[in-house]
Design a protein around this motif. Sequence first.
Motif, PDB file in Angstrom:
ATOM      1  N   ARG A 148      74.007 -21.666   1.013  1.00 30.15           N
ATOM      2  CA  ARG A 148      73.390 -21.082  -0.174  1.00 30.15           C
ATOM      3  C   ARG A 148      74.302 -19.983  -0.690  1.00 30.15           C
ATOM      4  NH1 ARG A 148      67.131 -20.376   0.330  1.00 30.15           N
ATOM      5  NH2 ARG A 148      67.448 -20.553  -1.910  1.00 30.15           N
ATOM      6  N   PRO A 149      74.216 -19.663  -1.975  1.00 34.47           N
ATOM      7  CA  PRO A 149      75.070 -18.604  -2.518  1.00 34.47           C
ATOM      8  C   PRO A 149      74.911 -17.277  -1.770  1.00 34.47           C
ATOM      9  CG  PRO A 149      73.980 -19.781  -4.292  1.00 34.47           C
ATOM     10  CD  PRO A 149      73.410 -20.299  -3.008  1.00 34.47           C
ATOM     11  N   SER A 150      73.695 -16.946  -1.369  1.00 38.19           N
ATOM     12  CA  SER A 150      73.464 -15.688  -0.653  1.00 38.19           C
ATOM     13  C   SER A 150      74.162 -15.683   0.713  1.00 38.19           C
ATOM     14  CB  SER A 150      71.965 -15.426  -0.489  1.00 38.19           C
ATOM     15  OG  SER A 150      71.358 -16.480   0.225  1.00 38.19           O
ATOM     16  N   GLU A 151      74.230 -16.843   1.365  1.00 36.63           N
ATOM     17  CA  GLU A 151      74.926 -16.937   2.654  1.00 36.63           C
ATOM     18  C   GLU A 151      76.425 -16.716   2.468  1.00 36.63           C
ATOM     19  OE1 GLU A 151      72.796 -20.126   5.443  1.00 36.63           O
ATOM     20  OE2 GLU A 151      73.260 -20.937   3.444  1.00 36.63           O
ATOM     21  N   LEU A 152      76.965 -17.312   1.403  1.00 33.62           N
ATOM     22  CA  LEU A 152      78.386 -17.136   1.126  1.00 33.62           C
ATOM     23  C   LEU A 152      78.690 -15.671   0.821  1.00 33.62           C
ATOM     24  CD1 LEU A 152      79.038 -20.315  -1.031  1.00 33.62           C
ATOM     25  CD2 LEU A 152      79.972 -19.850   1.247  1.00 33.62           C
ATOM     26  N   LYS A 153      77.871 -15.061  -0.026  1.00 36.60           N
ATOM     27  CA  LYS A 153      78.108 -13.666  -0.408  1.00 36.60           C
ATOM     28  C   LYS A 153      78.046 -12.751   0.809  1.00 36.60           C
ATOM     29  CE  LYS A 153      77.129 -10.343  -4.029  1.00 36.60           C
ATOM     30  NZ  LYS A 153      77.924  -9.364  -3.420  1.00 36.60           N
ATOM     31  N   LYS A 154      77.122 -13.007   1.702  1.00 37.76           N
ATOM     32  CA  LYS A 154      76.978 -12.194   2.914  1.00 37.76           C
ATOM     33  C   LYS A 154      78.206 -12.348   3.820  1.00 37.76           C
ATOM     34  CE  LYS A 154      73.732 -11.342   6.676  1.00 37.76           C
ATOM     35  NZ  LYS A 154      72.484 -11.766   7.301  1.00 37.76           N
ATOM     36  N   SER A 155      78.733 -13.556   3.905  1.00 35.49           N
ATOM     37  CA  SER A 155      79.877 -13.836   4.756  1.00 35.49           C
ATOM     38  C   SER A 155      81.176 -13.278   4.178  1.00 35.49           C
ATOM     39  CB  SER A 155      80.010 -15.346   4.946  1.00 35.49           C
ATOM     40  OG  SER A 155      81.220 -15.667   5.581  1.00 35.49           O
ATOM     41  N   LEU A 156      81.269 -13.225   2.858  1.00 31.58           N
ATOM     42  CA  LEU A 156      82.500 -12.806   2.179  1.00 31.58           C
ATOM     43  C   LEU A 156      82.407 -11.334   1.783  1.00 31.58           C
ATOM     44  CD1 LEU A 156      82.771 -15.995  -0.027  1.00 31.58           C
ATOM     45  CD2 LEU A 156      84.036 -15.517   2.071  1.00 31.58           C
ATOM     46  N   VAL A 157      82.555 -10.477   2.752  1.00 34.84           N
ATOM     47  CA  VAL A 157      82.406  -9.042   2.543  1.00 34.84           C
ATOM     48  C   VAL A 157      83.403  -8.575   1.480  1.00 34.84           C
ATOM     49  CG1 VAL A 157      82.547  -6.780   3.628  1.00 34.84           C
ATOM     50  CG2 VAL A 157      81.597  -8.718   4.901  1.00 34.84           C
ATOM     51  N   GLY A 158      82.866  -7.942   0.449  1.00 39.60           N
ATOM     52  CA  GLY A 158      83.710  -7.399  -0.611  1.00 39.60           C
ATOM     53  C   GLY A 158      83.776  -8.242  -1.866  1.00 39.60           C
ATOM     54  N   ILE A 159      83.278  -9.462  -1.819  1.00 38.24           N
ATOM     55  CA  ILE A 159      83.314 -10.306  -3.012  1.00 38.24           C
ATOM     56  C   ILE A 159      82.181  -9.906  -3.953  1.00 38.24           C
ATOM     57  CG2 ILE A 159      81.863 -12.181  -2.112  1.00 38.24           C
ATOM     58  CD1 ILE A 159      83.774 -14.159  -3.554  1.00 38.24           C
ATOM     59  N   SER A 160      82.467  -9.871  -5.233  1.00 37.60           N
ATOM     60  CA  SER A 160      81.421  -9.580  -6.206  1.00 37.60           C
ATOM     61  C   SER A 160      80.704 -10.875  -6.564  1.00 37.60           C
ATOM     62  CB  SER A 160      82.023  -8.952  -7.472  1.00 37.60           C
ATOM     63  OG  SER A 160      82.791  -9.909  -8.173  1.00 37.60           O
ATOM     64  N   GLN A 161      79.502 -10.747  -7.083  1.00 33.85           N
ATOM     65  CA  GLN A 161      78.747 -11.927  -7.501  1.00 33.85           C
ATOM     66  C   GLN A 161      79.509 -12.684  -8.585  1.00 33.85           C
ATOM     67  OE1 GLN A 161      75.818 -13.077  -6.036  1.00 33.85           O
ATOM     68  NE2 GLN A 161      76.393 -14.884  -7.195  1.00 33.85           N
TER      69      GLN A 161
END
Length: 107
Positions: free
Chosen positions: A37-50
Amino acid sequence: MLKKEDMPICAVATTVQIIGSKWKLLIIRDLLEGPKRPSELKKSLVGISQKVLTSSLKSMIEDGIVERIDYEEIPPRVDYKLTPLGDSLKPVILIMEQWGNWYKKQL
């Protein structure tokens, strides 16, 4: 997806054009484990903006290496997964991981 005539002549340059950003490589790394899910990716990719996450996923979809799965549910749910073409990048990512581990040992 890129048209053949729009691709660089050099095959390495073509690969870099498709997966050359830091974030795209890390998104592929995460999606090799399975759909996310997008939220899982964002959590894993520390520092990436939405914005960068969304833009990277959109670009990867256009290049044919990632697929967006929309579920007909309420509330809406979306997953991203690698296509067979995207999955073919697994050996590239694994060799990069091996080299990175080797390089760390050299320091």
